[in-house]
Write a protein that holds these residues in place. Structure first.
Motif, PDB file in Angstrom:
ATOM      1  N   GLY A 122      -0.442   4.385  -5.259  1.00  0.00           N
ATOM      2  CA  GLY A 122      -0.094   5.516  -6.047  1.00  0.00           C
ATOM      3  C   GLY A 122      -0.529   6.836  -5.255  1.00  0.00           C
ATOM      4  O   GLY A 122      -0.957   6.758  -4.217  1.00  0.00           O
ATOM      5  N   LEU A 123      -0.007   7.723  -5.946  1.00  0.00           N
ATOM      6  CA  LEU A 123      -0.224   9.151  -5.489  1.00  0.00           C
ATOM      7  C   LEU A 123      -0.927  10.171  -6.359  1.00  0.00           C
ATOM      8  O   LEU A 123      -0.730   9.853  -7.609  1.00  0.00           O
ATOM      9  N   VAL A 124      -1.983  10.761  -5.835  1.00  0.00           N
ATOM     10  CA  VAL A 124      -2.659  11.875  -6.987  1.00  0.00           C
ATOM     11  C   VAL A 124      -1.345  12.878  -6.696  1.00  0.00           C
ATOM     12  O   VAL A 124      -1.238  13.349  -5.693  1.00  0.00           O
ATOM     13  N   TYR A 140       0.834  -1.186  -0.071  1.00  0.00           N
ATOM     14  CA  TYR A 140       0.029  -0.025   0.147  1.00  0.00           C
ATOM     15  C   TYR A 140       0.877   1.274   0.085  1.00  0.00           C
ATOM     16  O   TYR A 140       1.732   1.408   0.938  1.00  0.00           O
ATOM     17  N   VAL A 141       0.773   2.172  -0.907  1.00  0.00           N
ATOM     18  CA  VAL A 141       1.396   3.487  -0.994  1.00  0.00           C
ATOM     19  C   VAL A 141       0.185   4.395  -1.289  1.00  0.00           C
ATOM     20  O   VAL A 141      -0.596   4.277  -2.250  1.00  0.00           O
ATOM     21  N   PRO A 142      -0.089   5.469  -0.416  1.00  0.00           N
ATOM     22  CA  PRO A 142       0.407   5.632   0.853  1.00  0.00           C
ATOM     23  C   PRO A 142       0.022   4.611   1.852  1.00  0.00           C
ATOM     24  O   PRO A 142      -0.458   3.792   1.512  1.00  0.00           O
ATOM     25  N   PRO A 143       0.924   4.405   2.694  1.00  0.00           N
ATOM     26  CA  PRO A 143       0.847   3.265   3.504  1.00  0.00           C
ATOM     27  C   PRO A 143      -0.361   3.347   4.555  1.00  0.00           C
ATOM     28  O   PRO A 143      -0.812   4.524   4.665  1.00  0.00           O
ATOM     29  N   ARG A 144      -0.816   2.400   4.943  1.00  0.00           N
ATOM     30  CA  ARG A 144      -2.017   2.099   5.793  1.00  0.00           C
ATOM     31  C   ARG A 144      -1.513   1.146   7.030  1.00  0.00           C
ATOM     32  O   ARG A 144      -0.748   0.319   6.854  1.00  0.00           O
ATOM     33  N   LEU A 145      -2.491   1.718   7.907  1.00  0.00           N
ATOM     34  CA  LEU A 145      -2.118   0.806   9.341  1.00  0.00           C
ATOM     35  C   LEU A 145      -2.920  -0.672   9.181  1.00  0.00           C
ATOM     36  O   LEU A 145      -2.267  -1.630  10.103  1.00  0.00           O
ATOM     37  N   TYR A 146      -3.776  -0.855   8.317  1.00  0.00           N
ATOM     38  CA  TYR A 146      -4.381  -1.953   8.233  1.00  0.00           C
ATOM     39  C   TYR A 146      -4.438  -2.285   6.849  1.00  0.00           C
ATOM     40  O   TYR A 146      -4.713  -1.474   6.035  1.00  0.00           O
ATOM     41  N   CYS A 147      -4.862  -3.612   6.543  1.00  0.00           N
ATOM     42  CA  CYS A 147      -5.348  -3.897   5.115  1.00  0.00           C
ATOM     43  C   CYS A 147      -6.711  -3.990   4.944  1.00  0.00           C
ATOM     44  O   CYS A 147      -7.410  -4.792   5.691  1.00  0.00           O
ATOM     45  N   GLU A 148      -7.185  -3.131   4.073  1.00  0.00           N
ATOM     46  CA  GLU A 148      -8.801  -2.961   3.888  1.00  0.00           C
ATOM     47  C   GLU A 148      -9.054  -4.639   3.535  1.00  0.00           C
ATOM     48  O   GLU A 148     -10.575  -4.762   3.499  1.00  0.00           O
ATOM     49  N   ARG A 149      -8.496  -5.285   2.985  1.00  0.00           N
ATOM     50  CA  ARG A 149      -9.269  -6.566   2.331  1.00  0.00           C
ATOM     51  C   ARG A 149      -9.154  -7.593   3.486  1.00  0.00           C
ATOM     52  O   ARG A 149     -10.179  -8.389   3.575  1.00  0.00           O
ATOM     53  N   CYS A 150      -8.066  -7.702   4.458  1.00  0.00           N
ATOM     54  CA  CYS A 150      -8.109  -8.885   5.473  1.00  0.00           C
ATOM     55  C   CYS A 150      -8.102  -8.265   6.762  1.00  0.00           C
ATOM     56  O   CYS A 150      -8.136  -9.192   7.480  1.00  0.00           O
ATOM     57  N   PHE A 151      -8.191  -7.146   6.962  1.00  0.00           N
ATOM     58  CA  PHE A 151      -8.262  -6.287   8.164  1.00  0.00           C
ATOM     59  C   PHE A 151      -6.896  -6.552   9.023  1.00  0.00           C
ATOM     60  O   PHE A 151      -6.942  -6.305  10.066  1.00  0.00           O
ATOM     61  N   PRO A 194      -3.898  30.808 -14.792  1.00  0.00           N
ATOM     62  CA  PRO A 194      -2.850  31.348 -15.689  1.00  0.00           C
ATOM     63  C   PRO A 194      -2.127  30.630 -16.510  1.00  0.00           C
ATOM     64  O   PRO A 194      -1.859  30.800 -17.735  1.00  0.00           O
ATOM     65  N   GLU A 195      -1.671  29.386 -15.948  1.00  0.00           N
ATOM     66  CA  GLU A 195      -1.127  28.148 -16.356  1.00  0.00           C
ATOM     67  C   GLU A 195      -1.874  26.969 -16.324  1.00  0.00           C
ATOM     68  O   GLU A 195      -2.354  26.535 -15.127  1.00  0.00           O
ATOM     69  N   PRO A 196      -2.262  26.292 -17.442  1.00  0.00           N
ATOM     70  CA  PRO A 196      -3.024  24.873 -17.065  1.00  0.00           C
ATOM     71  C   PRO A 196      -2.202  23.961 -16.187  1.00  0.00           C
ATOM     72  O   PRO A 196      -0.958  24.181 -16.184  1.00  0.00           O
ATOM     73  N   ARG A 197      -2.981  23.204 -15.287  1.00  0.00           N
ATOM     74  CA  ARG A 197      -2.388  22.646 -14.320  1.00  0.00           C
ATOM     75  C   ARG A 197      -2.358  20.861 -14.800  1.00  0.00           C
ATOM     76  O   ARG A 197      -3.528  20.729 -14.887  1.00  0.00           O
ATOM     77  N   ILE A 198      -1.401  20.118 -14.666  1.00  0.00           N
ATOM     78  CA  ILE A 198      -1.644  18.509 -15.116  1.00  0.00           C
ATOM     79  C   ILE A 198      -1.443  17.815 -13.731  1.00  0.00           C
ATOM     80  O   ILE A 198      -0.633  18.021 -13.136  1.00  0.00           O
ATOM     81  N   VAL A 199      -2.692  17.152 -13.474  1.00  0.00           N
ATOM     82  CA  VAL A 199      -2.861  16.479 -12.493  1.00  0.00           C
ATOM     83  C   VAL A 199      -2.969  15.178 -12.703  1.00  0.00           C
ATOM     84  O   VAL A 199      -3.660  14.729 -13.535  1.00  0.00           O
ATOM     85  N   ALA A 200      -2.269  14.171 -12.263  1.00  0.00           N
ATOM     86  CA  ALA A 200      -2.234  12.769 -12.815  1.00  0.00           C
ATOM     87  C   ALA A 200      -2.292  11.581 -11.512  1.00  0.00           C
ATOM     88  O   ALA A 200      -2.006  12.309 -10.235  1.00  0.00           O
ATOM     89  N   PHE A 201      -2.805  10.569 -11.698  1.00  0.00           N
ATOM     90  CA  PHE A 201      -2.644   9.401 -10.652  1.00  0.00           C
ATOM     91  C   PHE A 201      -1.375   8.756 -11.033  1.00  0.00           C
ATOM     92  O   PHE A 201      -1.401   8.211 -12.252  1.00  0.00           O
ATOM     93  N   ARG A 212       4.418   5.376 -12.845  1.00  0.00           N
ATOM     94  CA  ARG A 212       3.953   5.465 -14.337  1.00  0.00           C
ATOM     95  C   ARG A 212       2.530   6.418 -13.953  1.00  0.00           C
ATOM     96  O   ARG A 212       1.901   6.187 -13.070  1.00  0.00           O
ATOM     97  N   VAL A 213       2.447   7.093 -15.293  1.00  0.00           N
ATOM     98  CA  VAL A 213       1.059   7.917 -15.219  1.00  0.00           C
ATOM     99  C   VAL A 213      -0.130   6.945 -15.336  1.00  0.00           C
ATOM    100  O   VAL A 213       0.038   6.278 -16.571  1.00  0.00           O
ATOM    101  N   HIS A 214      -1.010   6.621 -14.389  1.00  0.00           N
ATOM    102  CA  HIS A 214      -1.981   5.790 -14.794  1.00  0.00           C
ATOM    103  C   HIS A 214      -2.993   6.387 -15.355  1.00  0.00           C
ATOM    104  O   HIS A 214      -3.810   5.914 -16.483  1.00  0.00           O
ATOM    105  N   THR A 215      -3.428   7.710 -15.125  1.00  0.00           N
ATOM    106  CA  THR A 215      -4.283   8.879 -15.865  1.00  0.00           C
ATOM    107  C   THR A 215      -3.991  10.001 -15.477  1.00  0.00           C
ATOM    108  O   THR A 215      -3.206  10.406 -14.455  1.00  0.00           O
TER     109      THR A 215
END
Lengths: 167, 158, 388
Positions: free
Chosen positions: B115-117, B57-68, B99-106, B82-85
């Protein structure tokens, strides 16, 4: 059951101030224009004229204040506005020493629920009491609205400054 | 007048203006504290791994959401991905042109399931593509405060 | 109408604290994982998730249950959120109950979470809009007004003194001293401490009020065939009830919570309770303010109108009294993370009825208890009756 209580980590305010814990702050842009609607729109317009109005329910016959488009008990439309007096009776009150953010007030406010004369029994509105010592206020006390001068009114509940004792 | 008749005078309607006077203070949490400290102090990214579900998990989590499961296995992960979208943002929150367009990616972080936005930088919008390899550009250590904005943006790997 | 029998089979919670370092979803996970651990189930065993949480504005997260869902075990499962303000914690149990009673699911994880410390400068800012934005907010109200106005109406109607009411705060904060999750337990607090505390909005003083709190609580609910497999001590949901009064609060009788009575009557009827004062052995009414416990005990038909204070003075509501009330320590003592606080009451009944409440255990092996919560624009009553 002790073993089923998680040992949650707790912080003091100093932990934030001293930078011992990471955090983000955010102030949402939460500005609104709440539509008054027809019933409350008229209520506000009449306050500007220095009058309190209620509405009449054709089913139960009660006169309701604040005005509303329907009687919540009978679930039928109310059928017209009714002028009320600007006098009433204190149903309950408080003497409030703090603001909403827990800052202490220099002069306490006296909020009260006031049953308005001319409306059905128990029909109260929330307002403030003034020109009275807090310790002199009693439930059952008769009060009268103190209006702002016409030129200062803006169609708001605060067009009534407060209610003061009748005598 | 019936209350259900339509409004014919504008002064019968009124809007009341106001706001909700709050702001929020979010702790970054137990897992977040370590994640953001690493970013701040070392310019590194870390994740947590669930051995049972074999997920990082990134960002890291304290727990696994699937198995807890309580996640206690910390792994350093690359600062590349890698740019996912992505999207190109031209307007601010009030709808005014930027003023300038901003490129936001996952950005999927390499070797992880997370991953990170974030913003993309040092690249023109027309040159961005899905699948593009990018790397994190951190602020100078002195400017970092333990926040996602300690990463200035991601830029194409040259 | 055929309904499946439903039991609570597990419970867990976080400590209730003033400011948690955990994020909201981490708090939810702490409670949910403890609840599963308590009945030795895993997330795979859970069919559906119910999330109870109060206004978004506290945690500062919009769509709060969606945000919380992974911490509540909702990944890839049917998830629902219920929300009736302070009444939410008990409502979430009611929702869990009908998920299972309907036959739709065999197991439900019910999680309630609140992180009020996120709300700055004070959570009252989020409460302000419960006053009518147009006809009331311009007067500069704060949340305490409502309670102060209601408390004064109650005191005046029945000729009660502040001392009569302060006894509730003393009892609950003392009870909470035995609760391992409590924020404000105090074995030595006295009536004088309450009466001498800062006056906020007369008649409400600092120690009449429950604290701003972070925390989460979870319970596991199961159909009978699962419950009997999971535990030899299932705690059955015998009755549920909920009811709302009008939001025109200045048009209501503020000295009596009719909506609580209606909710209680619904739950008692379902539970086959005809004489609540004899058939209910333990009560966890909602006590965000000390007078509210008294108000609600009367609404729950456990005492005559205006008589709950006298019963409190006589010690009837002490942990070893004839009708132990808030043996947990309640919101006044354990703390008040809104939705989680009410679910804490249900968890307390679960532990008490199973004889697992440790130092807080009420004597006499209670067989049936009632938990109640209250909220919205002080207009909602939510009630569950649990029994073994």
């Amino acid at each position: 059951m002790k073993e089923f209580v998680y040992d949650t980590v707790y912080l003091s305010e100093e932990d934030f101030e001293a930078g011992r814990v990471l955090y983000e702050t955010w102030k949402p842009v939460a500005r609104y224009a709440w539509d008054a609607g027809i019933a409350i729109g008229r209520y506000l317009a009449e306050l500007k004229n220095g009058r309190l109005v209620g509405v009449h329910c054709p089913s139960c016959g009660r006169i309701l204040v604040p005005p509303r488009m329907f009687c919540q008990d009978c679930f039928v439309p109310t059928d017209g506005f009714v002028p009320l007096q600007d006098t009433g009776t204190v149903i309950t009150f408080s003497i409030c020493h703090i603001r909403w953010d827990m800052v202490r007030l220099e002069h306490p406010l006296i909020p009260a629920v006031i049953a308005i004369d001319g409306a059905s029994p128990g029909m109260g509105i929330l307002h403030l009491l003034g020109e009275v010592a807090p310790q002199a206020v009693r439930i059952g006390m008769r009060v009268r609205a103190v209006w702002k001068p016409p030129e200062e009114r803006e169609g708001a509940i605060t067009d009534i400054r407060y209610f003061k004792p009748l005598e | 007048m019936s209350l259900l008749e339509r409004v014919v005078h504008i002064d019968q309607t009124k809007a009341w203006y106001g706001e909700i006077p709050i702001q929020s203070r979010y702790t970054v949490g137990i897992a977040g504290e370590r994640f953001f400290r690493e970013i701040k102090d070392n310019g590194r990214l870390w994740g947590t791994r669930c051995p049972h579900c074999d997920l990082i998990y990134v960002p890291p989590r304290l727990y696994c959401e699937r198995c807890f499961a309580h996640l206690e296995e910390w792994v350093e992960v690359p600062t590349t991905g890698r740019v996912h979208t992505f999207t190109v943002v031209h307007l601010d929150l009030d709808g005014n042109p930027l003023p300038e367009p901003r490129i936001v990616a996952f950005i999927q972080i390499d070797g992880t399931d997370g991953g990170l936005v974030h913003d993309l930088g040092e690249v023109d919008p027309e040159d961005v593509c899905i699948g593009m390899c990018v790397e994190a550009v951190f602020k100078d250590p002195a400017e970092r405060r333990g926040s996602i904005t300690d990463i200035r943006y991601f830029r194409p790997v040259r | 109408m055929a309904r499946n029998r439903v039991a609570i089979v597990g419970a867990g919670m976080t400590k209730f604290v003033r400011r948690a370092q955990e994020t909201s979803k981490e708090l939810a996970w702490e409670a949910a994982s403890k609840a599963l651990e308590s009945c030795e189930l895993t997330l795979d065993d859970i069919d559906a998730v119910v999330i109870g949480t109060a206004p978004e504005a506290f945690d500062g997260v919009h769509m709060k249950s969606e945000y919380l869902s992974d911490g509540c075990g909702g990944w890839g499962k049917p998830v629902i959120r219920g929300y009736v303000g302070g009444g939410t914690g008990v409502l979430s149990v009611i929702q869990g109950w009908y998920h299972v009673a309907s036959g739709l699911f065999d197991t439900v994880l019910v999680v309630a979470e609140e992180k009020m410390s996120a709300c700055q400068p004070h959570p009252q800012g989020a409460f302000i809009t419960i006053f009518d934005n147009i006809t009331e907010r311009a007067l500069g109200p704060n949340l305490l007004w409502i309670f102060a106005l209601e408390m004064n109406a109650y005191m005046t109607r029945y000729g009660l003194s502040k001392r009569d009411i302060a006894l509730v705060s003393v009892k609950n904060k003392r009870n909470a001293a035995d609760h391992p999750a409590a924020l404000l337990g105090d074995p030595n607090i006295t009536v004088e401490d309450v009466l001498n505390s800062e006056v906020l909005a007369w008649p409400v003083q600092r120690l009449d009020v429950s604290p701003v709190t972070d925390g989460a609580v979870a319970v596991v609910m199961a159909a009978e065939h699962v419950a009997r497999r999971v535990t030899n001590k299932p705690v059955w949901v015998e009755g549920v009830g909920w009811n709302l009064d009008t939001a025109y609060w200045t048009n209501r009788d503020l000295s009596y919570p009719t909506y609580v009575e209606e909710a209680a009557r619904m739950a008692y009827k379902m539970a086959g309770i005809t004489e609540p004062r004899k058939q209910i052995h333990i009560a966890e009414p909602y006590d965000p303010f000390d007078y509210k416990e008294l108000h609600h005990l009367e609404g729950l038909l456990l005492f005559d109108k205006g008589k709950a204070p006298e019963a409190t003075a006589l010690g009837i509501t002490q942990r070893d009294g004839d009708l132990p009330v808030c043996p947990s320590g309640g919101l006044l003592g354990v703390g008040n993370p809104i939705a989680a606080a009410a679910l804490m009451k249900v968890a307390e009944l679960f532990w008490q009825l199973r004889g697992e409440a440790g130092a807080r255990q009420v004597p006499g092996q209670p067989k049936r208890g009632v938990a109640q919560a209250w909220g919205d624009l002080m207009q909602v009553g939510t009630v569950v009756v649990l029994g073994i």
